[in-house]
Scaffold this active site. Structure first.
Site, mmCIF file in Angstrom:
data_model
loop_
_atom_site.group_PDB
_atom_site.id
_atom_site.type_symbol
_atom_site.label_atom_id
_atom_site.label_comp_id
_atom_site.label_asym_id
_atom_site.label_seq_id
_atom_site.Cartn_x
_atom_site.Cartn_y
_atom_site.Cartn_z
ATOM 1 C CD GLU A 186 6.930 54.310 69.193
ATOM 2 O OE1 GLU A 186 6.708 55.144 68.284
ATOM 3 O OE2 GLU A 186 6.095 54.047 70.087
ATOM 4 C CG HIS A 215 9.600 65.510 67.665
ATOM 5 N ND1 HIS A 215 8.610 65.658 68.588
ATOM 6 C CD2 HIS A 215 9.026 64.904 66.591
ATOM 7 C CE1 HIS A 215 7.469 65.170 68.090
ATOM 8 N NE2 HIS A 215 7.709 64.704 66.893
#
Length: 326
Positions: A60, A129
């Site tokens: 990321e 998540h």
């Protein structure tokens, strides 16, 4: 014009801008061949090729950093982070480089990039998540933070974010990805950034929310109407910068405000709105400002996430407590 879901509206906006702007590129993990974990980018690589729709490694920090470099050199990158819980390595690039590029170069360079990510709970996902940590990005000077609440908002706001000359963090409430359908015209018309939208006019109390929580907030407003309470519902949409003018005007008419957010309460966007109302709209208030929030804990696993997330009942109860003040 066809009725589509929020995730389909994201895909439609990306398709439209890829066609309109040859300098736009899309990058992220599994966004090419697989079309993204939620299928937001399905069909893009097939239509525009792997040079403009890039599958990246699972990194990321690198995804955000490459996007900054692309933007600095004249491209218009839209980078996807699979889940907001994985976005934290990218914060270094967003704080240290994306947010500062215009200032650092005294306007010689800008950073027209969008960092997209699904965020929020409600889909029975595992750990990392289900975060709602939008306040972290809202705290960074030089970055816009935008959160759509419906298919029409997603289409128009994403177009505006991609066309913005400065970095935008675009957070998509995944619980709403397929919750509803709306008629969306693929006409290329962007919605204004930095602007609240009044979803329901009212005279008794102002309800401010954003993202998926607007679903429960509007349900609460409908339930309150049966009890004779006329609630105005405001979709914040751009949470940085906040359109306080619209909120202050509404509270100036209603005299009361309840802020609804999924995120934890401390140091949140809701806390900023409450502080600004206290500073700039205190004399309009008939009652204390209330916040209906997630709790100051880690988002629990799916068996308990329903207890963590604000419910329609919690919003209704907060409104009725606020209405007790004469």
């Amino acid at each position: 014009m066809s009725e589509i879901t929020l995730v389909e509206a994201v895909n439609l906006a990306l398709m439209h801008e890829m066609e309109r702007d040859p300098d736009m590129v899309v990058l992220g993990e599994d966004i090419g061949i697989n079309g993204g974990v939620f299928r937001a980018t399905v069909g893009l690589q097939e239509k525009y090729g792997s040079e403009r729709v890039l599958d990246t490694p699972l990194a990321e920090n690198m995804i955000a950093g490459v996007a900054v470099g692309m933007a600095a050199q004249g491209l218009h990158p839209v980078a996807e982070i699979q889940f907001m819980g994985f976005i934290y390595p990218a914060i270094d690039q967003m704080i240290s480089h994306a947010s500062r590029l215009r200032n650092r170069t005294r306007g010689r360079l800008t950073c027209p990039m969008v960092l997209r990510a699904p965020y929020g709970g409600g889909i029975h996902a595992p750990e990392h998540h289900s975060e709602s940590t939008e306040a972290m990005f809202a705290h960074i000077p030089g970055i816009r933070v935008v959160i759509p609440s419906s298919p029409t908002r997603a289409y128009g706001l994403l177009l505006a974010a991609i066309r913005d000359p400065d970095p935008v963090v675009f957070l998509e409430p995944k619980r709403v990805y397929r919750l509803m359908k709306q008629a969306v015209d693929d006409n290329g018309e962007a919605l204004p950034l930095d602007t609240c939208f009044i979803l329901r006019p009212g005279s008794d109390i102002t309800l401010v929310s954003w993202g998926a929580m607007l679903h429960e907030t509007q349900q609460a407003a409908e339930q309150l109407a049966t009890d004779g309470i006329d609630a105005e519902v405001i979709d914040l949409a751009t949470i940085k910068p906040i359109d306080m003018e619209t909120i202050l005007e509404s509270v100036g008419r209603t005299g009361r405000c309840v802020i609804v957010q999924e995120a934890a309460q401390t140091c949140s966007v809701g806390a900023e709105i409450a502080a600004r109302l206290a500073e700039e709209g205190l004399m309009s208030l008939f009652a204390p400002i209330r916040r209906v929030s997630g709790y100051d804990t880690v988002m629990p696993m799916f068996r308990l996430e329903g207890h963590y997330m604000p419910s329609t009942a919690r919003i209704v109860a907060a409104v009725k407590q606020t209405m007790e003040f004469a």
